[in-house]
Design a protein around this motif. Structure first.
Motif, PDB file in Angstrom:
ATOM      1  N   LEU A   9       0.492   1.408 -17.758  1.00  0.00           N
ATOM      2  CA  LEU A   9      -0.730   1.004 -16.735  1.00  0.00           C
ATOM      3  C   LEU A   9      -0.471   0.721 -15.585  1.00  0.00           C
ATOM      4  O   LEU A   9      -1.221   1.090 -14.609  1.00  0.00           O
ATOM      5  N   ALA A  10       0.523   0.107 -15.161  1.00  0.00           N
ATOM      6  CA  ALA A  10       1.087  -0.028 -13.694  1.00  0.00           C
ATOM      7  C   ALA A  10       1.248   1.441 -12.711  1.00  0.00           C
ATOM      8  O   ALA A  10       0.924   1.597 -11.880  1.00  0.00           O
ATOM      9  N   TYR A  11       1.751   2.171 -13.743  1.00  0.00           N
ATOM     10  CA  TYR A  11       1.913   3.661 -13.306  1.00  0.00           C
ATOM     11  C   TYR A  11       0.632   4.295 -12.780  1.00  0.00           C
ATOM     12  O   TYR A  11       0.328   4.738 -11.804  1.00  0.00           O
ATOM     13  N   GLU A  12      -0.224   4.298 -14.053  1.00  0.00           N
ATOM     14  CA  GLU A  12      -1.533   4.575 -13.825  1.00  0.00           C
ATOM     15  C   GLU A  12      -2.300   4.109 -12.496  1.00  0.00           C
ATOM     16  O   GLU A  12      -2.740   4.778 -11.815  1.00  0.00           O
ATOM     17  N   ALA A  13      -2.295   2.727 -12.351  1.00  0.00           N
ATOM     18  CA  ALA A  13      -2.841   2.046 -11.323  1.00  0.00           C
ATOM     19  C   ALA A  13      -2.239   2.666  -9.703  1.00  0.00           C
ATOM     20  O   ALA A  13      -3.083   2.957  -8.935  1.00  0.00           O
ATOM     21  N   SER A  14      -0.945   2.769 -10.005  1.00  0.00           N
ATOM     22  CA  SER A  14      -0.508   3.297  -8.678  1.00  0.00           C
ATOM     23  C   SER A  14      -0.855   4.980  -8.416  1.00  0.00           C
ATOM     24  O   SER A  14      -0.949   5.383  -7.237  1.00  0.00           O
ATOM     25  N   LEU A  15      -0.961   5.627  -9.509  1.00  0.00           N
ATOM     26  CA  LEU A  15      -1.538   7.028  -9.456  1.00  0.00           C
ATOM     27  C   LEU A  15      -3.106   7.031  -8.815  1.00  0.00           C
ATOM     28  O   LEU A  15      -3.396   7.932  -8.054  1.00  0.00           O
ATOM     29  N   VAL A  16      -3.898   6.222  -9.266  1.00  0.00           N
ATOM     30  CA  VAL A  16      -5.345   6.138  -8.682  1.00  0.00           C
ATOM     31  C   VAL A  16      -5.439   5.901  -7.484  1.00  0.00           C
ATOM     32  O   VAL A  16      -6.086   6.362  -6.789  1.00  0.00           O
ATOM     33  N   ALA A  17      -4.574   4.688  -7.032  1.00  0.00           N
ATOM     34  CA  ALA A  17      -4.443   4.365  -5.617  1.00  0.00           C
ATOM     35  C   ALA A  17      -3.801   5.345  -4.630  1.00  0.00           C
ATOM     36  O   ALA A  17      -4.398   5.669  -3.583  1.00  0.00           O
ATOM     37  N   SER A  18      -3.065   6.309  -5.224  1.00  0.00           N
ATOM     38  CA  SER A  18      -2.513   7.466  -4.481  1.00  0.00           C
ATOM     39  C   SER A  18      -3.275   8.718  -4.567  1.00  0.00           C
ATOM     40  O   SER A  18      -2.925   9.767  -3.552  1.00  0.00           O
ATOM     41  N   LYS A  19      -4.288   8.695  -5.370  1.00  0.00           N
ATOM     42  CA  LYS A  19      -5.251   9.986  -5.530  1.00  0.00           C
ATOM     43  C   LYS A  19      -4.007  11.041  -6.352  1.00  0.00           C
ATOM     44  O   LYS A  19      -4.146  12.185  -5.695  1.00  0.00           O
ATOM     45  N   ARG A  20      -3.365  10.670  -7.214  1.00  0.00           N
ATOM     46  CA  ARG A  20      -2.306  11.719  -7.406  1.00  0.00           C
ATOM     47  C   ARG A  20      -2.327  11.746  -9.329  1.00  0.00           C
ATOM     48  O   ARG A  20      -1.291  11.778  -9.799  1.00  0.00           O
ATOM     49  N   LEU A  21      -3.646  11.778  -9.826  1.00  0.00           N
ATOM     50  CA  LEU A  21      -3.847  11.975 -11.067  1.00  0.00           C
ATOM     51  C   LEU A  21      -3.022  13.109 -11.777  1.00  0.00           C
ATOM     52  O   LEU A  21      -2.448  13.063 -13.129  1.00  0.00           O
ATOM     53  N   GLN A  22      -3.188  14.430 -10.977  1.00  0.00           N
ATOM     54  CA  GLN A  22      -2.703  15.344 -11.592  1.00  0.00           C
ATOM     55  C   GLN A  22      -1.033  15.167 -11.922  1.00  0.00           C
ATOM     56  O   GLN A  22      -0.306  15.609 -12.782  1.00  0.00           O
ATOM     57  N   ALA A  23      -0.366  14.444 -10.998  1.00  0.00           N
ATOM     58  CA  ALA A  23       1.177  14.235 -11.067  1.00  0.00           C
ATOM     59  C   ALA A  23       1.332  13.381 -12.583  1.00  0.00           C
ATOM     60  O   ALA A  23       2.265  13.762 -13.137  1.00  0.00           O
ATOM     61  N   GLN A  60       0.748  -1.277   0.151  1.00  0.00           N
ATOM     62  CA  GLN A  60       0.114   0.115  -0.103  1.00  0.00           C
ATOM     63  C   GLN A  60       0.834   1.314  -0.038  1.00  0.00           C
ATOM     64  O   GLN A  60       0.213   2.442   0.305  1.00  0.00           O
ATOM     65  N   SER A  61       2.044   1.055  -0.408  1.00  0.00           N
ATOM     66  CA  SER A  61       3.126   2.158  -0.617  1.00  0.00           C
ATOM     67  C   SER A  61       2.900   2.836  -1.943  1.00  0.00           C
ATOM     68  O   SER A  61       3.894   2.745  -2.714  1.00  0.00           O
ATOM     69  N   HIS A  62       1.509   3.484  -2.245  1.00  0.00           N
ATOM     70  CA  HIS A  62       1.490   3.768  -3.909  1.00  0.00           C
ATOM     71  C   HIS A  62       2.398   4.897  -4.268  1.00  0.00           C
ATOM     72  O   HIS A  62       2.698   4.779  -5.339  1.00  0.00           O
ATOM     73  N   LYS A  63       2.746   5.917  -3.412  1.00  0.00           N
ATOM     74  CA  LYS A  63       3.640   6.817  -3.917  1.00  0.00           C
ATOM     75  C   LYS A  63       5.110   6.464  -4.211  1.00  0.00           C
ATOM     76  O   LYS A  63       5.570   6.652  -5.327  1.00  0.00           O
ATOM     77  N   GLU A  64       5.534   5.584  -3.583  1.00  0.00           N
ATOM     78  CA  GLU A  64       6.809   4.866  -3.844  1.00  0.00           C
ATOM     79  C   GLU A  64       6.606   4.189  -5.168  1.00  0.00           C
ATOM     80  O   GLU A  64       7.593   4.002  -5.826  1.00  0.00           O
TER      81      GLU A  64
END
Length: 444
Positions: free
Chosen positions: A295-309, A271-275
């Motif tokens: 797509l793996a990067y996208e999934a981690s962005l969604v989980a960490s709520k960092r779509l803008q990044a 659950q360390s989605h930012k890392e």
């Protein structure tokens, strides 16, 4: 006959001076290029080591972190350092098939066939599918002259199993050793069906046909083998002209990429989605044209709520690499998630314009339109185009849903029947088809 240097000495001093300066400049540029390659390779190794050590220090008792350290060492050519980590991982998790298979691979590389066989057997008992361990198991048995024993043992397990071409090649070679020439030929034929340029498989076909008394076929296979061997020799000569440092850099990039992806998966599992996102982002920088990494990067962005990044990252990449359609494709996906429909649509249109033969661009635009019940006729057109480019149950489903939204239930039923025929086990397809046949208005 004058040599090159004798001719050169007759050149005017000013011309000779200019030629010397050009040579000196070339040497300096080439030397700088080599230094740049060495610096990049060193930086990549440091990145991989740092990430693996970070995960190991944060999760010291996790078998996956031990496996990551083992993979890091193995990919850097340090198999002796990898083995203790693999053994520690198996102490923590005795049923860890990946660790057993890596130990088997190391044993085979060291010429320890008996240990390789032992590790493969343990993986086999734990349920690892044959394509995973078969090549090593067969190769090790052939090394110790026990091909007949292992073939007799595995005969039943291989029925109905689709093996990769390399495994089929090993089976063919084993059958040749056992003088089972027709069965060997069958294996080699399966190899060249999937890999038409497999040089050694054609040699096997030549030898098997010759032993079977099939002179005409043998001559045809021999001709193909000779042509492929000539091509291989030419490629080898071309490769030998390349600097070893450059091929070495490719290996370091590949090794670092594997470490980054494995680290990202471990972080995501914790659950360390930012890392995880940071790891995938570095992986994209190394391999920017692989969709699965994006797509793996996208999934981690969604989980960490960092779509803008993610939007910022792909916009920057788009500036410097406008030719890479994955930048627009991923921006379309991210903007869709953010609710920016018009922006997402523009990105997908650029994807389609740049690569009109890629079904994914049409599929994404169709899904965007249907998500918001917007321009449904256009969505149906995009879905039909995706299907025309790539026939798949998913694309029949996409077309079926578009037809449902347009209340064209007859066309929807036709599309869903084809989807179910291609993949009968998928409940989504069966449910929608049943609803259509019951004349209900489905809401997918």
């Amino acid at each position: 006959m004058k040599t090159f240097f004798q001719s050169l000495l007759q050149v005017r001093p000013l011309a000779l001076c200019f030629f010397s300066l050009l040579c000196l400049e070339f040497i300096q540029l080439f030397g700088q290029a080599l230094k740049d390659v060495e610096a990049e390779a060193l930086g990549l190794k440091e990145t991989a080591n740092r990430i693996a050590e970070t995960i190991q220090s944060r999760y010291p008792e996790d078998p996956l972190s031990m496996m990551l350290m083992a993979s890091l060492h193995y990919n850097q050519g340090q198999s002796n350092q990898a083995m203790p980590w693999l053994e520690k991982a198996l102490e923590r998790q005795p049923k860890m098939v990946d660790a057993l298979l890596m130990l088997a691979k190391i044993a085979r590389e060291k010429g320890d066939s008996e240990s390789c066989i032992s590790y493969c057997r343990k993986a086999m008992v734990l349920g690892a599918p044959p394509p995973v361990w078969f090549e090593m198991m067969m190769g090790a048995h052939m090394d110790v002259g026990k091909a007949a024993d292992i073939l007799a043992e595995l005969e039943g397990q291989l029925e109905g199993v689709t093996l990769p071409p390399d495994a089929e090649y090993i089976l063919g070679t084993a059958r040749m050793q056992l003088r089972q020439f027709q069965r060997a030929k069958d294996h080699f034929l399966r190899v060249v069906h999937f890999m038409p340029n497999h040089t050694q498989a054609y040699f096997g076909l030549f030898m098997a046909s010759q032993r079977l008394g099939q002179a005409q076929e043998a001559a045809s296979f021999q001709k193909t083998f000779a042509q492929l061997e000539s091509n291989d020799r030419q490629r080898m000569m071309e490769n030998n002209r390349k600097e070893e440092e450059l091929s070495g850099l490719d290996l370091v990039r590949d090794s670092t990429l594997k470490t980054l992806m494995a680290a990202g998966q471990i972080f995501q599992g914790k659950q360390s989605h930012k890392e995880a996102a940071d790891c995938y982002q570095k992986a994209i920088e190394l391999e920017p044209r692989t969709l699965s990494i994006c797509l793996a990067y996208e999934a981690s962005l969604v989980a960490s709520k960092r779509l803008q990044a993610g939007v910022k990252f792909f916009e920057q990449r788009q500036v410097y690499h406008p030719e890479n359609i994955l930048n627009d494709y991923m921006l379309g996906r991210l903007e869709t998630r953010r609710g920016n429909i018009s922006m997402a649509s523009e990105h997908y249109k650029r994807v389609i314009a740049m690569r009109p033969e890629w079904a994914a661009g049409y599929r994404a635009h169709a899904e965007l339109n249907m998500l918001h019940n917007h321009r449904l006729e256009q969505a149906r057109g995009y879905a039909a185009k995706a299907l025309a480019l790539e026939e798949s149950p998913e694309h029949y489903y996409l077309l079926g849903v578009a037809c449902v939204k347009l209340k064209d239930f007859q066309s929807a039923t036709s599309a869903m029947e084809k989807a179910v025929r291609l993949r009968p086990e998928d409940a989504r397809f069966r449910n929608l088809l049943n609803q259509l046949k019951q004349q209900k208005t489905p809401l997918p």
